[in-house]
Scaffold this motif. Structure first.
Motif, mmCIF file in Angstrom:
data_model
loop_
_atom_site.group_PDB
_atom_site.id
_atom_site.type_symbol
_atom_site.label_atom_id
_atom_site.label_comp_id
_atom_site.label_asym_id
_atom_site.label_seq_id
_atom_site.Cartn_x
_atom_site.Cartn_y
_atom_site.Cartn_z
ATOM 1 N N CYS A 46 74.945 124.385 3.136
ATOM 2 C CA CYS A 46 74.921 123.237 2.223
ATOM 3 C C CYS A 46 74.925 123.699 0.773
ATOM 4 O O CYS A 46 75.614 123.118 -0.085
ATOM 5 C CB CYS A 46 73.686 122.370 2.484
ATOM 6 S SG CYS A 46 73.653 121.595 4.115
ATOM 7 N N ARG A 51 76.945 120.463 -0.957
ATOM 8 C CA ARG A 51 76.947 119.179 -0.264
ATOM 9 C C ARG A 51 75.705 119.072 0.631
ATOM 10 O O ARG A 51 75.110 120.082 0.982
ATOM 11 C CB ARG A 51 78.196 119.023 0.608
ATOM 12 C CG ARG A 51 79.506 119.002 -0.172
ATOM 13 C CD ARG A 51 80.715 119.103 0.771
ATOM 14 N NE ARG A 51 81.961 119.071 0.015
ATOM 15 C CZ ARG A 51 82.643 117.965 -0.273
ATOM 16 N NH1 ARG A 51 82.170 116.780 0.148
ATOM 17 N NH2 ARG A 51 83.752 118.005 -0.964
ATOM 18 N N THR A 52 75.394 117.847 1.035
ATOM 19 C CA THR A 52 74.316 117.636 1.996
ATOM 20 C C THR A 52 74.864 117.855 3.402
ATOM 21 O O THR A 52 76.088 117.862 3.619
ATOM 22 C CB THR A 52 73.753 116.213 1.888
ATOM 23 O OG1 THR A 52 74.771 115.272 2.268
ATOM 24 C CG2 THR A 52 73.280 115.912 0.476
ATOM 25 N N LYS A 53 73.961 118.005 4.363
ATOM 26 C CA LYS A 53 74.396 118.194 5.756
ATOM 27 C C LYS A 53 75.225 116.999 6.238
ATOM 28 O O LYS A 53 76.241 117.171 6.925
ATOM 29 C CB LYS A 53 73.173 118.389 6.653
ATOM 30 C CG LYS A 53 73.539 118.568 8.118
ATOM 31 C CD LYS A 53 72.317 118.735 9.007
ATOM 32 C CE LYS A 53 71.679 120.095 8.836
ATOM 33 N NZ LYS A 53 70.657 120.373 9.885
ATOM 34 N N ASP A 54 74.803 115.785 5.850
ATOM 35 C CA ASP A 54 75.539 114.590 6.272
ATOM 36 C C ASP A 54 76.962 114.574 5.711
ATOM 37 O O ASP A 54 77.857 113.972 6.323
ATOM 38 C CB ASP A 54 74.798 113.324 5.819
ATOM 39 C CG ASP A 54 73.498 113.119 6.599
ATOM 40 O OD1 ASP A 54 73.388 113.688 7.704
ATOM 41 O OD2 ASP A 54 72.608 112.415 6.089
ATOM 42 N N GLU A 55 77.145 115.198 4.547
ATOM 43 C CA GLU A 55 78.486 115.235 3.947
ATOM 44 C C GLU A 55 79.386 116.284 4.594
ATOM 45 O O GLU A 55 80.597 116.264 4.400
ATOM 46 C CB GLU A 55 78.379 115.510 2.433
ATOM 47 C CG GLU A 55 77.772 114.372 1.645
ATOM 48 C CD GLU A 55 77.567 114.722 0.177
ATOM 49 O OE1 GLU A 55 77.844 113.860 -0.675
ATOM 50 O OE2 GLU A 55 77.140 115.867 -0.120
#
Length: 332
Positions: A46, A51-55
């Protein structure tokens, strides 16, 4: 039933250990499904992508938001990725360099290593990334430092040399070549300091013995500063102010030498000494004369006649005094 619970607890413990290693790893690690989609990643991944993990989860490794259309060698990213992924599918562990993009579009290079494993009945892959941009930046920094040192070494107004204590000089700059009136550095490289020096130093000690001692003191203390009489190819004395500094490189020890030519300074000091001796000789030839001798901070000598009894005539005395005053005027 007990055995089943034990197995479940064991599996949970193994999983927890795996997650701990996964989350805390200093390397960026991403999990890729057989459909070529990111299904998990750790904080380091990340951080690299910004970026975030969800992204990240749900993207493919060649998604245009994280990978440029072309790699630095000109190959199409999607085609090259397919080749690497196909190799991993048949059991290979390919390792290759890859350009990704941060969220703000900044490119960065990673070294990718793919490892296959089974998740339930599906084959998945670990992608481990090593950040090459940081390594490359350090290499460039080292190269720039190396270039700056080379420029200082080659362009210095002082003579600079590298001495291998066992094998003599292994490099020198153009100033050192000129100081010894040589045609090229080849006349210096491979020689020990005493081989380009008179047999004896002005203090009467053998150059080979004294030079060896200076080298040993430098290696012991880390540095050494002294004056040294070298000689040029015409056997003329070249006085040098020498600074030695020990350099440790891997398992070897070298000595960085700085030479500053002080020949003119030494010649001036010798001239003053000779004139002082001449003055003393003349002064002693005048019985009973008393003189005041003053040496200023700028080494200017001032000698004044104070008085005294003389056995010769006044004119003879005046002539000798004038001769002394003229000599004193020449000393500076």
């Amino acid at each position: 039933m007990v055995h089943l619970v034990d197995d479940i607890d064991s599996d949970n413990q193994t999983y927890n250990e795996y997650r701990k290693l996964f989350e805390n790893s200093n390397a960026a690690i991403l999990t890729i499904s057989s459909d070529f989609i990111f299904i998990d990643c750790n904080p380091m991944a990340c951080n690299l992508l910004g970026r975030t993990k969800d992204e990240i989860i749900g993207l493919t490794p060649v998604d245009p938001s994280i990978t440029p259309e072309f790699q630095p060698d000109g190959q199409i990213s999607s085609k090259l990725a397919k080749e690497k992924f196909s190799s991993a599918m048949i059991g290979n562990t390919p390792s290759f360099n890859w350009m990704h993009l941060k969220k703000d579009g900044t490119p960065f290079m990673v070294e990718v290593s793919l490892f296959g494993f089974k998740e339930t009945n599906e084959k998945c892959f670990f992608a481990m990334w090593k950040n090459l941009s940081e390594i490359k930046g350090k290499q460039i920094g080292l190269q720039e430092c190396d270039e700056r040192f080379k420029n200082i070494f080659s362009q210095s107004a002082d003579g600079m040399l590298i001495l291998d204590p066992s094998n003599g000089f292994i490099d020198c700059n153009e100033t050192a070549v000129k100081q010894l009136d040589c045609k090229s550095k080849n006349e210096i490289i491979g020689k020990h300091p005493w081989e380009i020096s008179p047999e004896l130093q002005p203090d009467g000690r053998k150059s080979s013995v004294k030079a060896t001692r200076m080298i040993h003191e430098c290696l012991r203390k880390g540095w050494k500063h002294f004056e040294w009489a070298h000689q040029n190819k015409d056997k003329q004395i070249v006085w040098l102010d020498v600074v030695l500094t020990k350099i440790s490189y891997k398992d070897y020890e070298f000595i960085h030498c700085v030479w500053r030519d002080i020949t003119k300074k030494k010649q001036h000091e010798d001239s003053i000494d000779q004139k002082n001796k001449r003055f003393e000789g003349i002064a002693k030839s005048i019985p009973g004369a008393i003189f005041e001798h003053h040496v200023g901070l700028n080494k200017k000598h001032t000698i004044n006649f104070i008085g005294g009894n003389v056995d010769k005539g006044v004119q003879d005395y005046i002539d000798r005094a004038n001769k002394i005053n003229q000599l004193c005027a020449d000393i500076h």
